[in-house]
Design a protein around this motif. Structure first.
Motif, short mmCIF file in Angstrom:
data_model
loop_
_atom_site.label_atom_id
_atom_site.label_comp_id
_atom_site.label_asym_id
_atom_site.label_seq_id
_atom_site.Cartn_x
_atom_site.Cartn_y
_atom_site.Cartn_z
N GLY A 193 56.24 45.53 -49.99
CA GLY A 193 55.74 46.25 -51.35
C GLY A 193 54.26 46.22 -51.44
N PHE A 194 53.83 45.32 -51.19
CA PHE A 194 52.15 45.07 -51.10
C PHE A 194 51.61 46.19 -50.16
N MET A 195 52.07 46.24 -49.03
CA MET A 195 51.83 47.09 -47.81
C MET A 195 51.72 48.53 -48.49
N VAL A 196 52.97 48.78 -49.25
CA VAL A 196 52.86 50.24 -49.78
C VAL A 196 51.67 50.49 -50.95
N LEU A 197 51.66 49.35 -51.82
CA LEU A 197 50.61 49.42 -52.94
C LEU A 197 49.35 49.51 -52.22
N THR A 198 49.01 48.92 -51.22
CA THR A 198 47.69 48.96 -50.57
C THR A 198 47.33 50.40 -50.20
N ALA A 258 46.36 49.05 -39.77
CA ALA A 258 45.87 47.72 -40.54
C ALA A 258 46.94 46.80 -41.20
N VAL A 259 47.47 47.75 -42.51
CA VAL A 259 48.17 46.68 -43.24
C VAL A 259 49.65 46.52 -42.52
N ALA A 260 49.98 47.35 -41.67
CA ALA A 260 51.30 47.01 -40.83
C ALA A 260 51.22 45.72 -39.98
N ILE A 292 53.19 42.12 -40.17
CA ILE A 292 53.84 41.64 -39.24
C ILE A 292 53.46 40.36 -38.98
N ALA A 293 52.02 40.20 -39.34
CA ALA A 293 51.37 38.83 -38.80
C ALA A 293 51.79 37.80 -39.84
N ASP A 294 51.98 38.15 -41.16
CA ASP A 294 52.44 37.06 -42.17
C ASP A 294 53.79 36.97 -42.09
N ILE A 295 54.89 38.06 -41.82
CA ILE A 295 56.01 37.81 -41.55
C ILE A 295 56.36 36.95 -40.34
N LEU A 332 40.10 43.98 -48.46
CA LEU A 332 40.00 43.11 -47.06
C LEU A 332 41.02 43.71 -46.05
N SER A 333 41.97 44.31 -46.70
CA SER A 333 43.13 44.79 -45.59
C SER A 333 42.41 45.96 -45.00
#
Lengths: 310, 294
Positions: free
Chosen positions: A10-15, A289-291, A295-298, B139-140
């Protein structure tokens, strides 16, 4: 875990939505500018007005934004002003070239930095540790354009071993890939090695490693079976986040070596104010970048047993 | 009167602290080397008009190799560039450009980042939530992509470079400050100040901020290195300060096309910028080593 993944996505889409809005505001807030850039500075006022009317630029701003976003999501990026072809026709081949460059860089950088980082972190404060730390500070202090200059001076001008440009005009050539990859590896490996070292050094001070050593396990087994598993969680995250840095690095390297990749395309689009191409390139860059961050976080939560079994 | 009397010792104490930390720095040879390199470039920047053999923008003799004697007197120790300007003089003068813009941009990023971090960490609640989310989003974004798009659109100038660097670095600084504040806000002296009825901003700036300075100083050194890289990269990509005034990145960009035939035009500015970044990185490493020790 599922909730976490959904929140992360969700955060990824928001960004991406926020970035698309900012991008749209930055580049398309004034329709007059868009028309001038598309039709050129010598177009008449009438031509511009007709073009704007035909492309729906007299609609209110929010209507324009949503229709733009809709086109974008369905893969219609518009037409490149500079190349006079649809944006997707230039974008994807360039992206593939950059993927080759990135993969080659990672294939060398990851093993190199992990091995050096682990060796340094195993015995903190040893001579090897010091040497590796200082080397990695030194290599990260040399910006990519400078190492590109140094390496070309050595390998192209002085030793005459490698070609100085990587345009690949006569088909793919490994030889032309060597210098760009060397530059990227040189800049990136120091940081990953230092992070690996820090993670390894921290694991080496834990109680379970002391236990393993004290109960008489061979040192090799302590390292390989007990220490590495936990020490490699951080480097995984760091390497994924490194893709973000690599996106910046490839711009410099591709520009320097005239490599026909995504970074050079983005720069060319920006310098020529090729609006639709800038938008497409920027959104691709942000997506990558966000993807990778997601992936890093998950991946981090999955790999870390303390979180996984909590 | 009483106020000055009370202030004086604190100034002396500050001086004493600065001297002690310098003495401590001597224990870390890495830090000393870094401080030495940085000091060298600062001296060069200050003395540039005195030590430069030629005018930085004077067109003298194109394509001279390093060490060439100039017909009208003087030597081109590092050669000249494609339009005949002395490279050594341009490197000396270029140090002024970089040592002016990099600290200024870093400082500006710190002011914004510290204010955001203090607000997020001390006020918590929705302020924290909003600021942190904005920071995460910025930052992202791949930084260089951001710089290129923004500067290519709004135009390349010193002020725009500072704005772009502030915009992209402030969130990182905010994160660090926020983390420190979350720890410091529960200290007794903060509770005491709250009981005295001090305003929130006074508590944040006078009670909390000075106690968070240690990690921030180390970060500032590292960040200065990155900002120098950024300014160099922008110059190299042709998005830096407008010519003809000397700028290290710009010098490399101008000579890039003929770099393979005349490497001296690009190699020397690269050595200059790399050494300065190395200086700041080593200094940061030395300072961190010292701050970890005590």
């Amino acid at each position: 875990m599922v909730v976490f993944i959904l929140r992360r996505l969700g955060f990824m889409v928001l960004t991406m939505v926020v970035v698309s809005l900012l991008l749209f505001l930055l580049l398309e807030i004034s329709p007059g500018n868009v028309a001038t850039k598309v039709l050129g500075p010598y177009s008449s006022e009438e031509q511009r007005t007709l073009w704007l009317a035909a492309h729906g630029y007299f609609e209110p701003l929010h209507v324009r934004y949503f229709s733009w976003l809709g086109n974008f999501a369905t893969g219609d990026f518009g037409e490149s002003i500079r190349f006079k072809v649809p944006v997707s026709e230039v974008l994807w081949p360039r992206l593939a070239n950059t993927a080759i460059l990135g993969l080659a860089t990672f294939a060398i950088m990851i093993p190199l930095s992990l091995v050096l980082g682990i060796l340094a972190g195993m015995r903190e404060g040893s001579k090897l540790d010091r040497a590796i730390s200082v080397t990695s500070i030194a290599t990260t202090s040399v910006p990519e354009f400078a190492s590109a200059v140094f390496l070309s001076a050595i390998f192209v001008f002085w030793l005459k071993l490698l070609p100085g440009t990587s345009g690949m005009t006569e088909g793919f050539s490994i030889k032309q890939l060597i210098l760009p990859v060397m530059v990227l590896v040189l800049y990136d490996f120091g940081y990953v090695a230092r992070m690996t070292r820090a993670s390894m050094a921290e694991v080496m001070t834990t109680a379970y490693i002391r236990t393993a050593v004290l109960k008489g396990l061979p040192y090799k087994q302590v390292i390989l079976k007990h220490a590495l598993r936990n020490a490699l969680i951080t480097p995984f995250t760091v390497i994924m986040l490194q893709i973000n840095w690599l996106l910046s690095g490839v711009i410099v390297v591709e520009f320097f070596f005239a490599y026909k990749g995504f970074g050079a395309l983005l720069l060319e689009a920006s310098l020529n104010q090729d609006i639709f191409l800038i938008e497409a390139c920027a959104m691709v860059a942000v997506f990558v970048a966000v993807a990778t961050q997601a992936i890093a976080d998950i991946g981090y939560t999955y790999l870390n047993p303390r979180i996984r079994f909590a | 009167m009483t106020e000055t009397a009370m202030r004086a010792p604190s100034h002396q104490a500050a001086l004493l602290r600065a001297l002690t930390s310098f003495a401590l720095l001597r224990e870390s040879w890495v830090g000393m080397v870094g401080a030495g390199i940085v000091a060298f470039w600062i001296v060069v920047a200050i003395l540039a008009p005195l030590i430069s053999p030629f005018e930085p923008n004077a067109i003298l003799q194109p394509f001279a190799k390093p060490g060439t004697e100039f017909a009208e007197g003087g030597t081109f120790w590092l050669g000249t560039d494609q339009i005949g300007r002395d490279i050594l003089s341009r490197i000396f003068w270029g140090s002024r450009t970089v040592l002016f813009y990099a600290p200024l941009a870093t400082f500006s990023a710190y002011v914004v980042g510290i204010l955001m971090g203090l607000a997020a960490g001390y006020q918590r609640g929705w302020v924290d939530e909003v600021l942190s989310r904005i920071g995460d989003i910025i930052l992202s974004f791949p930084v260089l992509v951001l710089y290129i798009i923004v500067i290519a659109t709004i135009g390349a100038s010193g002020v725009n470079i500072i704005i772009a660097i502030t915009f992209s670095s402030a969130p990182g600084i905010m994160r660090i400050v926020r983390g420190l504040v979350l720890d410091l806000r529960n200290r007794d002296y903060v509770a005491a100040a709250q009981t005295r009825g001090e305003s929130s901003w006074r508590i944040m700036l006078v009670e909390i901020l000075p106690n968070a300075r240690g990690p921030l100083i180390v970060d500032a050194c590292l960040r200065l290195g990155y900002v120098i890289i950024t300014i160099g990269v922008l110059g190299f990509l042709g998005l830096g300060l407008p010519p003809p005034d000397p700028d290290w990145g710009g010098m490399i960009n101008e000579a890039r096309a003929i770099a393979l035939a005349f490497p001296h035009m690009t190699v020397f500015p690269c050595i200059a910028i790399s050494s300065l970044i190395l200086g700041f990185n080593l200094l940061a490493d030395g300072l961190r080593e010292i701050s970890l020790r005590d």
